[in-house]
Design a protein around this motif. Structure first.
Motif, short mmCIF file in Angstrom:
data_model
loop_
_atom_site.label_atom_id
_atom_site.label_comp_id
_atom_site.label_asym_id
_atom_site.label_seq_id
_atom_site.Cartn_x
_atom_site.Cartn_y
_atom_site.Cartn_z
N LEU A 152 0.80 -1.28 -0.03
CA LEU A 152 -0.09 0.08 0.10
C LEU A 152 0.76 1.59 -0.01
O LEU A 152 0.62 2.26 -0.50
CB LEU A 152 -0.90 0.06 1.13
N ASP A 153 1.92 1.03 0.66
CA ASP A 153 2.82 2.35 0.79
C ASP A 153 3.49 2.72 -0.57
O ASP A 153 3.94 3.89 -0.91
CB ASP A 153 4.04 2.07 1.87
N GLU B 86 -3.36 6.14 1.35
CA GLU B 86 -3.02 6.67 2.43
C GLU B 86 -3.34 5.96 3.53
O GLU B 86 -4.42 5.79 3.71
CB GLU B 86 -3.27 8.22 2.62
N VAL B 87 -2.36 5.25 4.15
CA VAL B 87 -2.61 4.36 5.20
C VAL B 87 -2.88 5.38 6.29
O VAL B 87 -1.95 5.73 7.06
CB VAL B 87 -1.69 3.37 5.44
N ILE B 88 -4.13 5.54 6.92
CA ILE B 88 -4.33 6.42 8.22
C ILE B 88 -4.36 5.84 9.44
O ILE B 88 -4.32 6.40 10.44
CB ILE B 88 -5.51 7.12 7.81
N GLY B 89 -4.14 4.47 9.54
CA GLY B 89 -4.09 3.81 10.84
C GLY B 89 -4.04 2.43 10.77
O GLY B 89 -4.39 1.63 9.89
N LEU C 273 -11.95 8.01 12.37
CA LEU C 273 -11.05 8.26 11.12
C LEU C 273 -11.81 8.35 9.74
O LEU C 273 -11.46 9.03 8.79
CB LEU C 273 -9.72 7.49 11.04
N ARG C 274 -13.13 7.64 9.72
CA ARG C 274 -13.85 7.41 8.73
C ARG C 274 -13.10 7.04 7.23
O ARG C 274 -13.06 7.80 6.57
CB ARG C 274 -14.55 8.84 8.29
N PRO C 275 -12.36 5.64 7.54
CA PRO C 275 -11.53 5.57 6.14
C PRO C 275 -12.64 5.35 5.05
O PRO C 275 -13.73 4.94 5.05
CB PRO C 275 -10.70 4.31 6.75
N ASP C 276 -12.08 5.30 3.57
CA ASP C 276 -12.67 4.85 2.62
C ASP C 276 -12.52 3.22 2.45
O ASP C 276 -13.29 2.70 1.81
CB ASP C 276 -12.04 5.52 1.46
N LEU C 277 -11.45 2.55 2.95
CA LEU C 277 -11.48 1.53 2.79
C LEU C 277 -10.69 0.44 4.04
O LEU C 277 -9.91 1.32 4.73
CB LEU C 277 -10.31 1.03 1.58
N ILE C 278 -11.07 -0.65 4.39
CA ILE C 278 -10.59 -1.19 5.39
C ILE C 278 -10.07 -2.77 5.13
O ILE C 278 -10.83 -3.59 4.30
CB ILE C 278 -11.40 -1.31 6.66
#
Length: 246
Positions: free
Chosen positions: A21-22, A28-31, A46-51
């Motif tokens: 992913l990096d 963007e890996v947010i967490g 964080l309300r990610p788009d993808l998990i």
């Protein structure tokens, strides 16, 4: 950017997902989270788009995370597991894709390509909905199709909106009209200063709230000016408190 959260109880497994992913310029890996409770907190904050979500974790499985958050409120889900026995249940839980460990770069790349196409389509749909909500002047409207007719409903006429299967039921001026949009799509598109989701199945216009009765566990009941009473859940209490200036 595709804001992405990685959830797995094994640090090595999280690194195996994060490394490719990096390298992606649009991700963007947010967490990261190592267990279900941390995953729930991260999704809500964080309300990610993808998990990328591990199935088997101690105390709380990936399916438990989805059940707690609610399918409608979840981002795109890619389940990651070493066991293909969970595949059917994963798609019943509306997972977008399913990665078997160990996975190769080709399979991972295909998943990301599918994610990109899905999010692009979702953005296009959101743009159409937002344009539907806008009109000239100070009174934006919803276009509501009901019983073969088309109505323009002013947003300031709406009291509340309820989930009705794959539709939403718009309540205004004593009427209930069906709208062919999901609650999640409406939540993203309605002006946040005027509307708030208070439950998986309800959105209210905040200036219609006449009374708030709090329960013992952070949940409670809202009474609207029209007399309707709606339950609110602890998960959505923050929006109510923000409106009240707490």
């Amino acid at each position: 950017m595709i804001r992405t959260l990685i959830v797995d109880d094994e640090p090595l497994a999280r690194r195996a997902i994060r490394a490719p992913l990096d390298l992606q310029p649009d991700v963007e890996v947010i967490g990261e989270a190592g267990h279900g409770a941390a995953a729930i907190a991260a999704i809500e904050a964080l309300r990610p788009d993808l998990i990328f979500l591990d199935v088997q974790m101690p105390e709380m499985t990936g399916f438990d995370v989805i059940e707690t958050i609610g399918v409608d409120a979840m981002p795109l889900i890619v389940f990651v597991t070493a066991f293909d026995a969970y595949a059917l249940r994963a798609f019943e839980a509306e997972a977008f894709d399913y990665l078997l460990k160990p996975f190769d770069d080709l399979r991972f790349g295909r998943v990301l390509d599918r994610v990109r196409r899905q999010l692009a389509a979702k953005d296009a749909h959101g743009d159409r909905l937002r344009s539907m909500l806008r009109t000239l002047g100070e009174a934006p409207k919803l276009v509501v199709r009901s019983h073969g007719s088309v109505r323009l409903v002013r947003l300031d006429e709406i009291d509340w909106i309820a989930a009705a299967g794959d539709y939403a039921e718009v309540h205004c001026n004593g009427r209930a009209l069906l709208l062919g949009e999901s609650m999640a799509a409406l939540e993203r598109s309605l002006p946040q200063e005027a509307f708030a989701r208070i439950h998986r199945s309800a959105i209210v216009r905040l200036d219609r709230v006449a009374e708030i009765r709090s329960g013992a566990h952070g949940d409670g009941v809202l009474r609207l000016a029209c007399g309707t009473e709606l339950r609110f859940s602890r998960r959505y209490r923050q929006a109510i408190d923000a409106y009240l200036g707490r």
